[in-house]
Design an enzyme around this catalytic site. Sequence first.
Site, PDB file in Angstrom:
ATOM      1  N   MET A 142     -31.889  60.492   1.913  1.00  0.00           N
ATOM      2  CA  MET A 142     -31.078  60.113   3.391  1.00  0.00           C
ATOM      3  C   MET A 142     -29.292  61.020   3.313  1.00  0.00           C
ATOM      4  O   MET A 142     -28.899  60.831   4.388  1.00  0.00           O
ATOM      5  CB  MET A 142     -31.195  59.189   4.245  1.00  0.00           C
ATOM      6  CG  MET A 142     -32.634  58.584   4.159  1.00  0.00           C
ATOM      7  SD  MET A 142     -32.986  57.605   5.436  1.00  0.00           S
ATOM      8  CE  MET A 142     -31.571  56.087   4.910  1.00  0.00           C
ATOM      9  N   GLY A 172     -27.686  58.342  -8.132  1.00  0.00           N
ATOM     10  CA  GLY A 172     -29.051  58.138  -8.070  1.00  0.00           C
ATOM     11  C   GLY A 172     -29.713  59.744  -8.301  1.00  0.00           C
ATOM     12  O   GLY A 172     -30.810  60.094  -8.508  1.00  0.00           O
ATOM     13  N   HIS A 173     -29.627  60.240  -5.997  1.00  0.00           N
ATOM     14  CA  HIS A 173     -29.362  61.597  -5.594  1.00  0.00           C
ATOM     15  C   HIS A 173     -29.569  62.365  -7.012  1.00  0.00           C
ATOM     16  O   HIS A 173     -30.528  63.278  -7.141  1.00  0.00           O
ATOM     17  CB  HIS A 173     -29.430  61.431  -4.787  1.00  0.00           C
ATOM     18  CG  HIS A 173     -29.327  60.563  -3.670  1.00  0.00           C
ATOM     19  ND1 HIS A 173     -28.067  59.468  -3.366  1.00  0.00           N
ATOM     20  CD2 HIS A 173     -30.435  60.099  -2.666  1.00  0.00           C
ATOM     21  CE1 HIS A 173     -28.349  59.488  -2.444  1.00  0.00           C
ATOM     22  NE2 HIS A 173     -29.862  59.131  -1.947  1.00  0.00           N
ATOM     23  N   ASP A 223     -36.270  51.960  -5.736  1.00  0.00           N
ATOM     24  CA  ASP A 223     -36.782  51.028  -3.940  1.00  0.00           C
ATOM     25  C   ASP A 223     -38.436  51.622  -4.551  1.00  0.00           C
ATOM     26  O   ASP A 223     -38.828  52.294  -4.532  1.00  0.00           O
ATOM     27  CB  ASP A 223     -36.936  52.966  -3.340  1.00  0.00           C
ATOM     28  CG  ASP A 223     -35.157  53.144  -2.865  1.00  0.00           C
ATOM     29  OD1 ASP A 223     -35.223  51.879  -1.521  1.00  0.00           O
ATOM     30  OD2 ASP A 223     -34.590  53.562  -2.671  1.00  0.00           O
ATOM     31  N   ARG A 268     -24.860  53.203   0.696  1.00  0.00           N
ATOM     32  CA  ARG A 268     -24.345  51.766   1.412  1.00  0.00           C
ATOM     33  C   ARG A 268     -23.393  51.072   0.545  1.00  0.00           C
ATOM     34  O   ARG A 268     -22.872  49.945   1.517  1.00  0.00           O
ATOM     35  CB  ARG A 268     -26.029  50.691   1.675  1.00  0.00           C
ATOM     36  CG  ARG A 268     -26.641  51.399   2.997  1.00  0.00           C
ATOM     37  CD  ARG A 268     -27.477  50.290   3.358  1.00  0.00           C
ATOM     38  NE  ARG A 268     -27.945  50.666   4.959  1.00  0.00           N
ATOM     39  CZ  ARG A 268     -29.637  51.538   4.861  1.00  0.00           C
ATOM     40  NH1 ARG A 268     -29.572  51.396   3.946  1.00  0.00           N
ATOM     41  NH2 ARG A 268     -30.274  51.779   6.249  1.00  0.00           N
TER      42      ARG A 268
HETATM   43  P1  AMP Z   1     -32.230  57.224   0.290  1.00  0.00           P
HETATM   44  O1  AMP Z   1     -31.212  58.699   0.161  1.00  0.00           O
HETATM   45  O2  AMP Z   1     -31.248  55.718   0.236  1.00  0.00           O
HETATM   46  O3  AMP Z   1     -33.306  57.435   0.880  1.00  0.00           O
HETATM   47  O4  AMP Z   1     -32.463  57.305  -1.278  1.00  0.00           O
HETATM   48  C1  AMP Z   1     -33.501  58.976  -1.801  1.00  0.00           C
HETATM   49  C2  AMP Z   1     -34.481  58.797  -2.795  1.00  0.00           C
HETATM   50  O5  AMP Z   1     -32.953  59.011  -4.062  1.00  0.00           O
HETATM   51  C3  AMP Z   1     -35.406  57.648  -2.840  1.00  0.00           C
HETATM   52  O6  AMP Z   1     -36.043  58.125  -3.481  1.00  0.00           O
HETATM   53  C4  AMP Z   1     -34.657  56.554  -3.762  1.00  0.00           C
HETATM   54  O7  AMP Z   1     -35.108  55.409  -4.437  1.00  0.00           O
HETATM   55  C5  AMP Z   1     -33.761  57.163  -4.779  1.00  0.00           C
HETATM   56  N1  AMP Z   1     -32.199  56.346  -5.232  1.00  0.00           N
HETATM   57  C6  AMP Z   1     -31.623  55.860  -4.345  1.00  0.00           C
HETATM   58  N2  AMP Z   1     -31.000  54.914  -4.906  1.00  0.00           N
HETATM   59  C7  AMP Z   1     -30.868  55.401  -6.670  1.00  0.00           C
HETATM   60  C8  AMP Z   1     -30.394  55.334  -7.783  1.00  0.00           C
HETATM   61  N3  AMP Z   1     -29.374  54.414  -8.154  1.00  0.00           N
HETATM   62  N4  AMP Z   1     -31.389  55.578  -8.636  1.00  0.00           N
HETATM   63  C9  AMP Z   1     -32.132  56.215  -8.460  1.00  0.00           C
HETATM   64  N5  AMP Z   1     -32.713  56.516  -7.371  1.00  0.00           N
HETATM   65  C10 AMP Z   1     -31.684  56.328  -6.684  1.00  0.00           C
END
Ligand code: AMP
Length: 286
Positions: free
Chosen positions: A18, A24-25, A138, A175
């Site tokens: 998103m 992490g991404h 997640d 966030r």
């Molecule tokens: P989001 O943009 O929050 O929907 O996350 C996109 C992807 O990044 C999802 O597969 C999340 O699980 C992963 N993600 C988010 N935060 C982390 C993190 N701290 N470490 C590893 N993967 C993450």
Amino acid sequence: MRAVARTLPRPVGLVPTMGALHDGHLALVRRARAENAAVVASLFVNPLQFAPNEDFERYPRSFDRDAALFEAAGVELLYAPAVAQIYPAGFSTTVDVGVRGAQFEGAVRAGHFAGVATIVAKLLHAVEPTSLYLGQKDAQQTVVLRRMIADLDLPVSVVVAPTVREPDGLALSSRNVYLTTEQRAAAPSLQRALAATREALAGGASIADAKAAGRAQLLPPFAFEYLEVVDPTTFVALDRPARPAIVIGAARAGERRLLDNVTIPALDGTDPVLTPVVGERRTAQR
Ligand code: AMP
């Protein structure tokens, strides 16, 4: 998108996000880069996975920065559709993920996993990747999506990569920018609470005693929405210690929420969430 994605060399890795990127991404992109001939990322703030009272309008958006970070990390193709392209007038079909999506995050965030499953199903049809890259952060989402992919015979493998954390243990999240100074200072205590629960179980404690040990670690202003030890496949709360397992927790302070988990490996050392890096096990044994 499908026509362009079909021109890419295979295997293709897809990293759905998103946006408001953090490391992490980018760790998911790097993992996909190492394991595929081409990497596709998606950037879509999915209205369907936000409950009506949530922060869809205010979710952090930084398209130009995100696009540059994806490009620098080696993404071949970025899919960033408009909401009206994904959900045109008359859209009405969603994926019901069943019981695994009804508890924990699904209970706190009504409709969340139907929204996640629906967008991921659509992304998989648009990109037709060999592998889908997801973050351990997640954990319930990984279980729900693995189930959907198996149940609907979707031809894709799932790779789950470890949670990336700040030096003080707080899991990276788009966030986190919302946290006040006081909240940011207390936030790493969620990870310590999960770890304390795991340590107590390792020491032979009952589930109730282990959760009490964990609860004692969480600092105000955060309070637990839930702290549970769950079965990694069904995501049902365990009433007696078992391995493998996942210790999951969500904590709230006002409008702010933190989500995290730690895993308890099987007796043979296999992690119940993570996909091993090829060759990792052999390296570890040497
Ligand atoms: P989001 O943009 O929050 O929907 O996350 C996109 C992807 O990044 C999802 O597969 C999340 O699980 C992963 N993600 C988010 N935060 C982390 C993190 N701290 N470490 C590893 N993967 C993450």
